[in-house]
Structures are given as C-alpha cells and as structure tokens.
Design a protein around this motif. Sequence first.
Motif, mmCIF file in Angstrom:
data_model
loop_
_atom_site.group_PDB
_atom_site.id
_atom_site.type_symbol
_atom_site.label_atom_id
_atom_site.label_comp_id
_atom_site.label_asym_id
_atom_site.label_seq_id
_atom_site.Cartn_x
_atom_site.Cartn_y
_atom_site.Cartn_z
ATOM 1 N N LYS A 118 50.097 28.268 35.187
ATOM 2 C CA LYS A 118 51.020 28.927 36.109
ATOM 3 C C LYS A 118 52.478 28.736 35.682
ATOM 4 C CE LYS A 118 47.878 28.560 40.054
ATOM 5 N NZ LYS A 118 47.578 27.889 41.347
ATOM 6 N N GLU A 129 36.594 34.198 46.119
ATOM 7 C CA GLU A 129 37.048 35.515 45.667
ATOM 8 C C GLU A 129 38.528 35.718 45.984
ATOM 9 O OE1 GLU A 129 34.677 38.753 46.987
ATOM 10 O OE2 GLU A 129 32.803 37.929 46.205
ATOM 11 N N ASN A 130 38.958 35.249 47.138
ATOM 12 C CA ASN A 130 40.372 35.395 47.515
ATOM 13 C C ASN A 130 41.272 34.584 46.597
ATOM 14 O OD1 ASN A 130 39.824 37.143 49.626
ATOM 15 N ND2 ASN A 130 39.690 35.498 51.154
ATOM 16 N N GLU A 131 40.821 33.398 46.207
ATOM 17 C CA GLU A 131 41.616 32.564 45.302
ATOM 18 C C GLU A 131 41.730 33.209 43.929
ATOM 19 O OE1 GLU A 131 40.789 28.042 47.035
ATOM 20 O OE2 GLU A 131 39.332 28.988 45.685
ATOM 21 N N ALA A 152 41.705 36.383 43.318
ATOM 22 C CA ALA A 152 42.605 37.534 43.462
ATOM 23 C C ALA A 152 44.071 37.120 43.483
ATOM 24 C CB ALA A 152 42.257 38.305 44.725
ATOM 25 N N SER A 153 44.339 35.872 43.886
ATOM 26 C CA SER A 153 45.726 35.420 44.002
ATOM 27 C C SER A 153 46.260 34.748 42.738
ATOM 28 C CB SER A 153 45.855 34.441 45.178
ATOM 29 O OG SER A 153 45.137 33.236 44.911
ATOM 30 N N LEU A 154 45.437 34.606 41.712
ATOM 31 C CA LEU A 154 45.868 33.940 40.479
ATOM 32 C C LEU A 154 46.858 34.821 39.723
ATOM 33 C CD1 LEU A 154 42.460 32.532 39.179
ATOM 34 C CD2 LEU A 154 44.348 31.210 40.160
ATOM 35 N N PRO A 155 47.787 34.209 39.004
ATOM 36 C CA PRO A 155 48.735 35.006 38.198
ATOM 37 C C PRO A 155 48.016 35.756 37.087
ATOM 38 C CG PRO A 155 48.972 32.663 37.731
ATOM 39 C CD PRO A 155 48.075 32.762 38.922
ATOM 40 N N GLU A 156 48.662 36.808 36.579
ATOM 41 C CA GLU A 156 48.024 37.697 35.602
ATOM 42 C C GLU A 156 47.735 37.010 34.266
ATOM 43 O OE1 GLU A 156 50.193 41.260 35.052
ATOM 44 O OE2 GLU A 156 49.872 41.998 37.101
#
Length: 319
Positions: free
Chosen positions: A181, A200-202, A204-208
């Motif tokens: 990060k 799944e939500n975690e 989706a929130s990870l940086p690209e």
Amino acid sequence: MSSQAVNTNKAWITWERQPRNRSMAAVFEADYIELCTSKKGVSRYLECISYTFKALRRSHYDIVFAQNPSIVLVAVVAVLKLFFKFKLVIDAHNAGVRPKEGRIATLNWLNLFLLKRADVVIVTNEQLKHYLETHNVTAVVFTDPLPNLAKPKSLGLDNFVFVICSWAEDEPIHEYLQVAKERKDLNFVFSGNYKKYFTENEVASLPENIKLPGFVAEDEYAGLVIDAKVILDLTTREDCLVCGAYEAISANKKVILSDTKVNKDLFGKAAFYTKNNSIDLNIAIDIALRTDIDEHILQFKSDYNTTQVNAKQNVFATL
C-alpha cells in the motif's frame, strides 16, 4: 543396504500434487506415485489408503519415501512397512516435524511416534535435525532440489514484486500488505488462495497495485517467477526454508527471504534478507532492485549440485 541403496527398487508416495515431490523422487531415482482424488473428507482418506495399499502390494519396493504432511499417509505407510518389510524414509517439512506449530500436545506426540517408525527422516536443516534427534528420531539433512519450472506463460503483468504466499499463519501477511500500500511505484502480485484471508468487500477495497490472481496453472506460475523484478517469500518460522527461494534461484531471479540463520547458512549471497517488518522490507526491496547478484546466484547453483549429491549419499548410508 547402504552400499547398494542407489540400485534398489524405490517408491516416492504422495497424496498431494506438488512439483517438488516429483523433483525429489527424481533425485532419489524412485518411482513417483501420486495418489490424488477429487473426493473430500473421510472418502478422500479411504480412497487414498486403498490406492496406497494396492501400489505397495503390487510392487516389491525395498525403500519407500513418504511425505509428511500427510500424517495419515505416514501412519498408513508405517503400518504397511510391518507387512511388506521395506525401509521407510519420511520426508518431513516443518509441518511434518511440528504439526500445527507444535501447539497441540497430543498431535505432536502422535507425529513423533510415527516419525520413530521410520528408518530415517529427511529434514531441510540442522535445527530440525537437532530437534528430532533430541526426541530419539533418526534424521538426515537434505535440502530441496532446485526445481525445473514449467515453460513460462506470461500473465501480461509488469513492474511487479511477486509475493509467493499460501496465506498461512507463519507468513507476515499484514506487513506484505502494508508495504504494498505504501509502494505506489510497484505492483505486488500475490500467489495462492487469498480467499482464506480476505472477504469479498476487503478485496474490492484493495489498491490497484495489489494483484490477486489466485491459483494459476504451473506455466502461469513460472511466468510470474520469470517476469517479476523481485520475488518475496517470508516466514516467521526460524527453522523454515521456503520453496519460493529454490524456485527463484533456479530461475536466476532475485529473492528476498526472512533474516534467519537457516536461510543465510544455505543461500548466502545468492539472496537478500529482511526482518519481518514493513520498514526493513521496504529497504530490502530497494536494495534488491538496484543490486546485481547474478554472479552469486550462478555460483550457488554450481556448488549446490555437489551438496545435493553428498546429502543423497548420506541418506542412503543411514539406512
């Protein structure tokens, strides 16, 4: 048997599909018997036990190698040894020496009881050997062979650190993610089943710059090793040699390992080292990116071939 062991009839039995097992069987010139099934739970064990019995009854093996884990496989082969009269060699990784990190006393006792049934136990370093010998288990050090990776297939990713990860409790995953990060200049590609760690939500929130391809085919895995700028494989275990180190060095790639005695004793200048914290890991990545150690890697590989030959002879001499 020691003077004739190389020419005896040998089998390497495993219940897991891992390229390392095939490499180990080849080194010891043993028939490779991979007994895998798509079944789960009790049905899986019953089928694998049946396959194992049939395989050993069909051929008269003088020496049988069995991998631990699985502790169930080791138990089965230890019983069959009484009937088929072969010499038993158990290949014990860290979890095969201290299952569940040694926290469960009953499981630890059972594992040591089974290891004592072997004629010799293969371990990867002197620390594990010493631990077993204090429990009256005959052990010999034999480090993993350098693997032959599959023909690489690129996933089309670039400018990345390849984090070889099984999402297990001995891996500093929090520190991996913290560094990733912070490093917007690099992508971080993680291997393995990330669903054991993230919701799944975690995800989706990870940086690209954090890439989670999950399980990939062998050729795609090889592609990630070849295409990476640096390979990262850390563990919190002081006496563990990780498979990613062998894979990276086999492919002539830079690898960062945990700063432990067993790693440094084996890999020396052919790898980079870090403490398992984000500050030191950041520094190690920068050092690895700007430092050329190709000469050290090639020298290690040349010397390692001789080491493997001597270690193999030592295993057979112990039987």
